[in-house]
Design a protein around this motif. Structure first.
Motif, PDB file in Angstrom:
ATOM      1  N   PHE A  26       0.838  -1.203   0.000  1.00 19.76           N
ATOM      2  CA  PHE A  26       0.000   0.000   0.000  1.00 19.76           C
ATOM      3  C   PHE A  26       0.873   1.253   0.000  1.00 19.76           C
ATOM      4  O   PHE A  26       0.606   2.218  -0.730  1.00 19.76           O
ATOM      5  CB  PHE A  26      -0.947   0.018   1.204  1.00 19.76           C
ATOM      6  CG  PHE A  26      -1.814   1.230   1.226  1.00 19.76           C
ATOM      7  CD1 PHE A  26      -2.839   1.387   0.299  1.00 19.76           C
ATOM      8  CD2 PHE A  26      -1.596   2.252   2.142  1.00 19.76           C
ATOM      9  CE1 PHE A  26      -3.633   2.529   0.287  1.00 19.76           C
ATOM     10  CE2 PHE A  26      -2.376   3.394   2.137  1.00 19.76           C
ATOM     11  CZ  PHE A  26      -3.398   3.532   1.217  1.00 19.76           C
ATOM     12  N   ILE A  29       2.192   1.964  -3.475  1.00 17.11           N
ATOM     13  CA  ILE A  29       1.166   2.523  -4.358  1.00 17.11           C
ATOM     14  C   ILE A  29       0.888   3.992  -3.999  1.00 17.11           C
ATOM     15  O   ILE A  29       0.766   4.848  -4.865  1.00 17.11           O
ATOM     16  CB  ILE A  29      -0.159   1.719  -4.239  1.00 17.11           C
ATOM     17  CG1 ILE A  29       0.018   0.292  -4.716  1.00 17.11           C
ATOM     18  CG2 ILE A  29      -1.258   2.378  -5.051  1.00 17.11           C
ATOM     19  CD1 ILE A  29      -1.242  -0.553  -4.579  1.00 17.11           C
ATOM     20  N   GLN A  30       0.826   4.238  -2.707  1.00 20.05           N
ATOM     21  CA  GLN A  30       0.504   5.585  -2.235  1.00 20.05           C
ATOM     22  C   GLN A  30       1.639   6.563  -2.571  1.00 20.05           C
ATOM     23  O   GLN A  30       1.399   7.656  -3.092  1.00 20.05           O
ATOM     24  CB  GLN A  30       0.298   5.529  -0.719  1.00 20.05           C
ATOM     25  CG  GLN A  30      -0.331   6.764  -0.134  1.00 20.05           C
ATOM     26  CD  GLN A  30      -0.532   6.601   1.361  1.00 20.05           C
ATOM     27  OE1 GLN A  30       0.292   6.003   2.059  1.00 20.05           O
ATOM     28  NE2 GLN A  30      -1.628   7.121   1.852  1.00 20.05           N
ATOM     29  N   MET A  40      -6.172   3.082  -5.816  1.00 20.18           N
ATOM     30  CA  MET A  40      -5.339   2.391  -4.809  1.00 20.18           C
ATOM     31  C   MET A  40      -6.148   1.276  -4.149  1.00 20.18           C
ATOM     32  O   MET A  40      -5.646   0.170  -3.923  1.00 20.18           O
ATOM     33  CB  MET A  40      -4.903   3.376  -3.722  1.00 20.18           C
ATOM     34  CG  MET A  40      -3.981   4.454  -4.190  1.00 20.18           C
ATOM     35  SD  MET A  40      -3.458   5.406  -2.744  1.00 20.18           S
ATOM     36  CE  MET A  40      -3.558   7.047  -3.364  1.00 20.18           C
TER      37      MET A  40
END
Ligand SMILES: CC(C)(COP(=O)(O)OP(=O)(O)OC[C@H]1O[C@@H](n2cnc3c(N)ncnc32)[C@H](O)[C@@H]1OP(=O)(O)O)[C@@H](O)C(=O)NCCC(=O)NCCS
Length: 167
Positions: A26, A29-30, A40
Motif C-alpha cells: 500500500f 502505491i501511495q 489504490m
C-alpha cells in the motif's frame, strides 16, 4: 570495498505473498503519487483476492525486493475468455527507485513468467492522464505498441489507453 557505483545486494523476485506484505504494498502505491484513492483501493483489492485464494486466484503477483525492502511489484494474470492472452494489471516502482531500470527488469521477468505459462500476448492498460505519461513512455520502451484508445472511458476527457506486447 564499496564505491558509489556499488549495485548493492542482488534483488529477489518473489511470487508468494504474505499478509505482512500488505502495508508495504500500500505504501508503494501511495508514495508513487500516480493513483487516485479509488484506484489504490482497487489495487489493494487485487492483492487481498490473491492472498485469500492463493493459486486459485486469477491474479498473480511478483514482488521485487532488495535488502529486505519491497522496491517494486507487478500484478498480472490470464484474461478470462481469451486464448493465451494475459493482462499486466499493475506495475509500480517505488518513487525512490525509479529510473534505474527496475521497472524494465520486473516487466521482463513478468513477461518471461507469462511465456512459461503459455501466454502469447500481454496487455497493459493505462490512461491519457498527464500523471501516466511516464507509464505510456515506459511501455513503449519495454517493447509494447499502442493498441487502442477508448475516448472518455474512465470519465469525460479521461481516455483508456491500451498497450500490447507479443511474447
Ligand atoms: C512507470 C514506471 C513503472 C517505470 O519504472 P522505472 O523503474 O522508473 O523505469 P525504468 O528505469 O525501468 O525505465 C525503462 C525504460 O522506460 C523509460 N521510462 C521510464 N519512465 C519514463 C518516463 N517517466 N518518461 C520517459 N521514459 C520513461 C526509460 O527511459 C527506460 O527506457 P530505456 O530502457 O530505453 O532506457 C514507474 O515510474 C512507476 O511505478 N510509475 C508510477 C506507477 C505507474 O504509472 N505504473 C504503470 C501503470 S499501472
Amino acid at each position: 570495498v564499496t564505491g558509489p557505483s556499488d549495485p548493492g545486494p542482488a534483488p529477489i523476485l518473489r511470487e508468494q505473498v504474505a499478509p505482512s506484505d500488505r502495508t508495504k504494498l500500500f505504501k508503494l502505491i501511495q508514495d508513487c503519487g500516480a493513483f487516485y484513492p479509488h484506484e489504490m483501493a482497487y489495487g489493494m483489492g487485487l492483492f487481498d483476492e490473491h492472498l485469500l485464494r492463493g493459486e486459485n486466484s486469477s491474479h498473480q503477483f511478483m514482488l521485487y525486493e532488495q535488502d529486505g525492502s519491497l522496491i517494486a511489484y507487478g500484478c498480472f494474470g490470464p484474461l478470462p475468455l481469451t486464448d493465451r492472452r494475459y493482462h499486466l494489471y499493475w506495475l509500480v516502482v517505488g518513487s525512490g527507485a525509479s529510473s534505474k531500470g527496475i521497472g524494465k527488469a520486473l516487466e521482463s521477468a513478468i513477461a518471461k513468467r507469462v511465456r512459461t505459462q503459455g501466454g502469447v500476448r500481454l496487455y497493459a492498460e493505462t490512461s491519457n492522464r498527464a500523471t501516466h505519461e511516464g507509464a505510456r513512455q515506459f511501455y513503449e520502451h519495454c517493447g509494447y505498441r499502442l493498441d487502442t484508445v477508448t475516448p472518455d472511458y474512465y470519465g469525460d476527457g479521461h481516455d483508456k489507453v491500451v498497450y500490447v506486447k507479443d511474447l
